[in-house]
Design a protein around this motif. Structure first.
Motif, mmCIF file in Angstrom:
data_model
loop_
_atom_site.group_PDB
_atom_site.id
_atom_site.type_symbol
_atom_site.label_atom_id
_atom_site.label_comp_id
_atom_site.label_asym_id
_atom_site.label_seq_id
_atom_site.Cartn_x
_atom_site.Cartn_y
_atom_site.Cartn_z
ATOM 1 N N VAL A 12 -6.286 -11.294 15.928
ATOM 2 C CA VAL A 12 -7.646 -10.812 15.691
ATOM 3 C C VAL A 12 -8.091 -11.057 14.257
ATOM 4 O O VAL A 12 -9.202 -11.466 13.998
ATOM 5 N N HIS A 13 -7.189 -10.803 13.306
ATOM 6 C CA HIS A 13 -7.577 -10.897 11.900
ATOM 7 C C HIS A 13 -7.750 -12.343 11.458
ATOM 8 O O HIS A 13 -6.887 -13.173 11.686
ATOM 9 N N THR A 14 -8.885 -12.608 10.827
ATOM 10 C CA THR A 14 -9.078 -13.931 10.235
ATOM 11 C C THR A 14 -8.653 -13.894 8.772
ATOM 12 O O THR A 14 -8.383 -14.919 8.178
ATOM 13 N N ASP A 15 -8.599 -12.730 8.211
ATOM 14 C CA ASP A 15 -8.207 -12.570 6.822
ATOM 15 C C ASP A 15 -6.702 -12.308 6.771
ATOM 16 O O ASP A 15 -6.230 -11.211 7.043
ATOM 17 N N GLU A 16 -5.949 -13.349 6.420
ATOM 18 C CA GLU A 16 -4.487 -13.236 6.412
ATOM 19 C C GLU A 16 -4.007 -12.143 5.467
ATOM 20 O O GLU A 16 -3.084 -11.394 5.784
ATOM 21 N N GLU A 17 -4.639 -12.046 4.322
ATOM 22 C CA GLU A 17 -4.214 -11.030 3.352
ATOM 23 C C GLU A 17 -4.392 -9.621 3.916
ATOM 24 O O GLU A 17 -3.553 -8.750 3.702
ATOM 25 N N GLU A 37 -1.794 -4.779 6.320
ATOM 26 C CA GLU A 37 -1.615 -3.812 7.401
ATOM 27 C C GLU A 37 -0.149 -3.741 7.847
ATOM 28 O O GLU A 37 0.363 -2.667 8.135
ATOM 29 N N VAL A 38 0.509 -4.895 7.904
ATOM 30 C CA VAL A 38 1.939 -4.901 8.225
ATOM 31 C C VAL A 38 2.708 -4.163 7.134
ATOM 32 O O VAL A 38 3.588 -3.334 7.419
ATOM 33 N N MET A 39 2.380 -4.441 5.889
ATOM 34 C CA MET A 39 3.049 -3.773 4.773
ATOM 35 C C MET A 39 2.879 -2.258 4.856
ATOM 36 O O MET A 39 3.835 -1.504 4.670
ATOM 37 N N ASP A 40 1.649 -1.817 5.135
ATOM 38 C CA ASP A 40 1.388 -0.378 5.231
ATOM 39 C C ASP A 40 2.270 0.272 6.290
ATOM 40 O O ASP A 40 2.830 1.350 6.090
#
Length: 261
Positions: free
Chosen positions: A82-87, A92-95
């Protein structure tokens, strides 16, 4: 502390890692901080690789399970498609990873990602697995008497093999007959020990389990596994009741093999 006898019927020893074979500080002061310090760099570097995508997929499944169980978790879901913004996706994974670590979660999804990160650190020599000096000589002594020796840790099998494969004593993987992690079940669930006995090919009564965590000891004991609680520097303090109930050792060398030549 006095010697502790292993029952004569014992055919296998099952060992915890953190606080048992390895100082608790190694995990808390070296392994976990490494993840926190290098998580963003690792995800950014490997984001498009299949292994990393699989790790993220497992984390997403864990979030879905947590939401079904009404467990607290970061409000956003991880979804690479879904995310186009990789950062943003990496953040979100980091969180989620940092939240799980702060909550001392033992999820397979978390442990798999950590294992892949540690693999790179061990292979490069940035980390070496710490083992108490009494561990390997004792295991060799047990094996010479015909006993099999297995690891059961909340860390992934891959992480276990890295610790012992890149240890301060070199590669000592050959002293183990097998490895188990939470994919066989939680360490505080009695059924996990029944599954391990079945996998090994013996009865629970033929296993002696060494751990520093009394909740794990109780779970194993409830299905007939023999238990000794390991008391090492930095481990959680035991209550008077626990000290009275369990066989305690401060070194593997205190274990005596009853009825074995």
């Amino acid at each position: 502390m006095a010697t502790v006898s292993i029952p004569a019927c014992t055919s296998a020893l099952l060992l915890d890692i953190e606080g048992t074979t390895t100082p608790i500080t190694f995990v808390k002061d070296i392994l976990f901080p490494y993840i926190k310090e290098h998580l963003e760099e690792y995800l950014s570097t490997h984001w498009e690789e299949d292994e990393c995508k699989q790790d993220v997929h497992l984390l997403k499944k864990q979030i879905e399970e947590d939401m079904k169980q009404n467990r607290a978790c970061p409000v956003h879901a991880v979804d690479q498609t879904v995310h186009t913004d990789e950062e943003k996706a990496i953040r979100e994974v980091m969180d989620n990873v940092l939240w799980q670590m702060a909550a001392d979660r033992k999820s397979t999804a978390l442990k798999q990602l950590q294992g892949h990160m540690w693999r790179a650190a061990y292979a490069s020599g940035r980390i070496k697995g710490e083992i108490y000096p009494d561990v390997v000589p004792s295991i060799k002594r047990w094996r010479a008497k015909g006993l099999k020796v297995y690891i059961y840790s909340s860390g992934s099998v891959e992480a276990q093999k890295l610790l012992f494969g890149y240890s301060v004593e070199g590669d000592v993987l050959d002293v183990f007959d097998g490895h188990f992690d939470t994919s066989i079940g939680p360490k505080v669930d009695s059924k996990s020990y029944e599954r391990i006995a079945e996998r090994i090919g013996c009865q629970p009564e033929e296993i002696t389990f060494l751990t520093d965590v009394t909740r794990e000891a109780k779970a194993a004991e409830d299905v007939g596994v023999n238990v000794a609680v390991v008391v090492r520097p930095g481990n959680m303090e035991l209550t008077d009741e626990e000290r009275a109930h369990y066989n305690l050792i401060t070194s593997f060398s205190q274990l005596e093999l009853t009825g074995r030549a």
